[in-house]
Design an enzyme around this catalytic site. Structure first.
Site, PDB file in Angstrom:
ATOM      1  CG  ASP A 277      40.831 -64.208  22.312  1.00 21.79           C
ATOM      2  OD1 ASP A 277      41.738 -63.414  22.293  1.00 21.79           O
ATOM      3  OD2 ASP A 277      41.708 -65.548  21.371  1.00 21.79           O
ATOM      4  CB  ALA A 278      41.052 -59.406  21.934  1.00 27.50           C
TER       5      ALA A 278
END
Length: 745
Positions: A277-278
């Protein structure tokens, strides 16, 4: 690296290739006559170590660097396809938010929505490539679908999910993945990416930040609730899996070797790539303090199984330190190549290294974007997502035209809040608000938002009673629009309660007060459930329609649904989650035990049960025929008779559940488990005998030793709702007992 056995199953007979691709190109990896495994091996063998490192350091929101000596261009592995080509530059058709699509209980519709989404994403990608634009959100590699389970109704990202049930989520996700990727025997239209592995189901920010939260999950809950939809994604052929922000049982998601390598790749045979995920790789250092070294963080995440470092900050790409990790023997060249291979394989299956004329998806043009067919599909999807929660007979409306109606509430003309997170940006003329859609119902339409302040907000912190009074007095029909929108619930923003925001409840009470005996329809717009017990029990409220976040076609879909003036307009959506009666029924947000959560373990009353939804027609079930006994491991083949008792055509959602004999376990069993469903169109008064199959794996439970089906018995329930629910729809449930006997030696 990809196994030879897996790749050989993907080979296409040479007879299917066009003549233009029958001769070898400049390198064997471009030779379309060769097997995928041979082409991939050639490509990987040609890459230098420095090129491998450069490719791994740049995926994410940044385009990969070109490899000019091999004629390989840039590529970007980031785009959003949740329910349309979201975030990408330019316009795209905006379909209802994911939770609404799940409420359709229609894998067929989900397939078509995903298909339209990927057609538009591919068409725009073709245009972007011609322009030399490889920026974020221009590609055909999607960070979608979201298959996390709804376990707390305050979680801000409920709207992006498919609800609280693993089976429903898995089947809807399968349809999405397959619709997105297409059915071409050789090429993928757009690659799917199921996320967020695996126990990321709240909180976002209340009571703790998602970047520091540690979800403590038992192995049984992990296997029986949080992981099944990811397994179905793998079986559906997804090309990637996304990680989460939080830690699971003390280990940050990007370091989850157990989930990524042991289970995903080892047990399930996943051959694709895993993206963080970012910022999750950075969080290994910044949030979880696992290490303060970029070199160590990069090595640990790569070795654990993370292929792509999706970063929030292009200046702090942790995987840029992999070169130093290699020099320090913290990673091997073999693991670097192994992690890169599925990224290039995905690009190969998207058709990047084949002649464009061979790939039909390369011919998709911008005329596909927001086509008339896609706009019509947006209306159909919105109509089919609506869940009719209450109806005293006012719907469908008997009159087609009124003198004066009142349309009030903060969602009535609020186009921004009707869309939800990760929405595409349609052309302005495609967006129809409830107010616009209802204009044709009356000569005079009186409108009042009621809630003052920022017109894009639904928080309703400031309220004007007089404007509502003026709008709803002396009318023939009043329609109230209430709800949340992303101003109240969204990624990064949990709710502290499930109450209507601000003064919205007071707004409704004023409509009841000043509207007198005028029929009153409430339209709810939200991702998660709301505390509406008072309006459910108040006879002044004639009907309640949960519309979720329907996006561009909201107004048109609502008009059709309340008039039933087009095919498919009869509400047949079913709730993808349980509606609590009161706030105190909710457990601590941070407690990941499934005890007391979702319909499978719910102990108390429910305002609206999982699977609940009314219709303008009624259906009856009879003659459920299932085998008396099956062997362990076998599925169950059944038939059931269904009749539409009403005088109008309508869809019905067949729901099939099972329950186990309590003596089969020494741990708490789910009360019941959904094991089959389908949305079925019926003509007026139509009868049918419907055949369905319950997969044998649905009978398995997770014991200390793993998945097991023990001899005993199960009860099969078929009908238009859950068995034994307190608040029932006007339908019935039929049951059959099935013995499960040990297989013969």
């Amino acid at each position: 690296m990809f196994s030879l056995a897996v790749l050989q199953t993907l080979l296409v007979p040479l007879s299917l290739l066009s003549a233009s691709g029958s001769t070898a190109a400049d390198f064997p990896f471009r030779d379309v006559s060769l097997p995928w495994v041979t082409r991939m091996q050639d490509l990987m063998d040609r890459l230098t170590v420095d090129e491998v490192l450069e490719q791994l350091a740049n995926p994410g929101y940044n385009p990969t660097p070109p490899i000019q000596r091999l004629g390989i261009g840039s590529y970007n592995f980031a785009t959003e396809c949740l329910r349309g080509d979201a975030v990408a530059p330019g316009n795209a058709t905006a379909f209802p938010q994911a939770i609404g699509l799940a409420a359709t209980w229609s894998p067929d519709l989900m397939y078509r929505v995903a298909e339209a989404t990927s057609v538009e994403a591919r068409a725009k990608n073709n245009y972007f490539r011609q322009q030399g634009n490889f920026g974020a959100y221009t590609s055909t590699s999607c960070f979608s679908p979201v298959v996390n389970i709804v376990r707390d109704y305050r979680w801000g990202r409920i709207q992006e999910t498919y609800g609280e049930d693993p089976y429903l989520t898995g089947r809807i996700a399968t349809a999405f993945v397959q619709g997105l990727q297409g059915d071409h025997p050789r090429y993928v239209r757009a690659s799917a990416g199921c996320k967020h592995l695996a126990a990321y189901d709240g909180p976002e920010n209340i009571p703790v930040d998602r970047h520091t939260f540690n979800a403590k999950v038992s192995e049984r809950d992990l296997r029986m609730t949080y992981l099944p939809a990811f397994k179905t994604c793998v079986e559906a052929g997804t090309y990637s899996i996304g990680g989460s922000y939080n830690a699971i049982n003390g280990i940050p998601s990007a370091l989850q070797r157990y989930l990524m390598t042991d289970i995903l790749r080892g047990e399930w045979g996943f051959q694709g790539y895993i993206f963080s995920d970012a910022g999750a790789v950075e969080s290994v250092m910044s949030s979880f303090n696992w290490t303060q070294s970029k070199v160590d963080a990069a090595a640990l995440c790569l070795n654990a199984g993370t292929n792509v470092d999706l970063t929030n900050d292009g200046n702090t790409i942790v995987y840029a330190a992999l070169g130093d990790a290699l020099k320090q023997n913290k990673v091997t060249e073999a693991i670097l190549r192994e992690r890169l291979a599925p990224l290039f394989y995905t690009r190969m299956r998207l058709g990047e290294f084949d002649p464009p004329e061979m790939n039909p998806y390369r011919s998709l043009g911008m005329e596909e974007v927001e086509s008339a067919a896609h706009r019509a599909l947006a209306v159909e999807a919105a109509m089919k997502s609506f869940v009719l929660l209450k109806n005293n007979g006012v719907l469908p409306l008997k009159a087609r035209r009124y003198d004066t109606i009142g349309v009030v509430g903060p969602m009535a003309n609020n186009s921004e809040q009707l869309f939800g997170d990760y929405h595409p940006n349609p052309a302005p003329d495609a967006v129809v608000t409830p107010l616009q859609g209802l204009q044709s119902l009356a000569t005079t339409v009186r409108y009042a938002a009621g809630c003052d302040g920022n017109p894009s907000s639904t928080q309703c912190e400031s309220y004007s009673s007089d404007t509502v009074k003026n709008a709803v007095t002396n009318t023939q029909l009043n329609i109230v629009t209430l709800g949340t929108g992303q101003a109240v619930e969204a990624e990064g923003n949990d709710r502290t309660s499930i109450d209507l925001p601000g003064h919205q409840a007071q707004l409704l009470m004023d409509v009841i007060k000043y509207g007198g005996s005028t029929p009153l329809i409430v339209l709810l717009f939200s991702g998660g459930p709301l505390n509406i017990s008072f309006m459910d029990s108040d006879p002044s409220v004639s009907a309640i329609l949960h519309c979720f976040l329907p996006a561009q076609a909201t107004g048109d879909a609502i008009r059709h649904a309340i008039l039933n003036d087009v095919t498919g307009a009869v509400p047949a959506g079913r709730s993808p989650y349980t509606w609590p009666v009161y706030f105190e029924q909710l457990n601590d947000m941070t407690d990941y035990s499934m005890e007391g959560r979702t319909y499978r373990y719910w102990a108390g009353p429910a305002l609206y049960p999982f699977g609940y939804g009314l219709s303008y027609s009624t259906f009856a079930y009879s003659k459920l025929m299932c085998p008396k006994n099956i062997s362990v491991g076998d599925g169950i083949n059944c038939t059931v008779d269904i009749v539409n008792n009403g005088p109008i055509p309508a869809d019905e959602v067949l729901q099939v559940y099972i329950s186990w004999t309590a003596s089969q376990t020494d741990f708490p069993l789910p009360r019941q488990q959904l094991v089959y469903f389908n949305r079925i169109p019926f003509k007026a008064k139509q009868q049918m005998t419907y055949a369905f199959h319950v997969d044998g794996r649905s009978l398995a439970l997770w014991y200390d030793s793993g998945w097991e089906i023990k001899p005993g018995s199960v009860t099969v329930y078929a009908g238009g709702q859950q068995p034994n629910q307190q608040k029932q729809v006007p339908s019935n449930i039929v049951t059959a007992g099935v013995g499960v006997i040990a297989a013969s030696a």
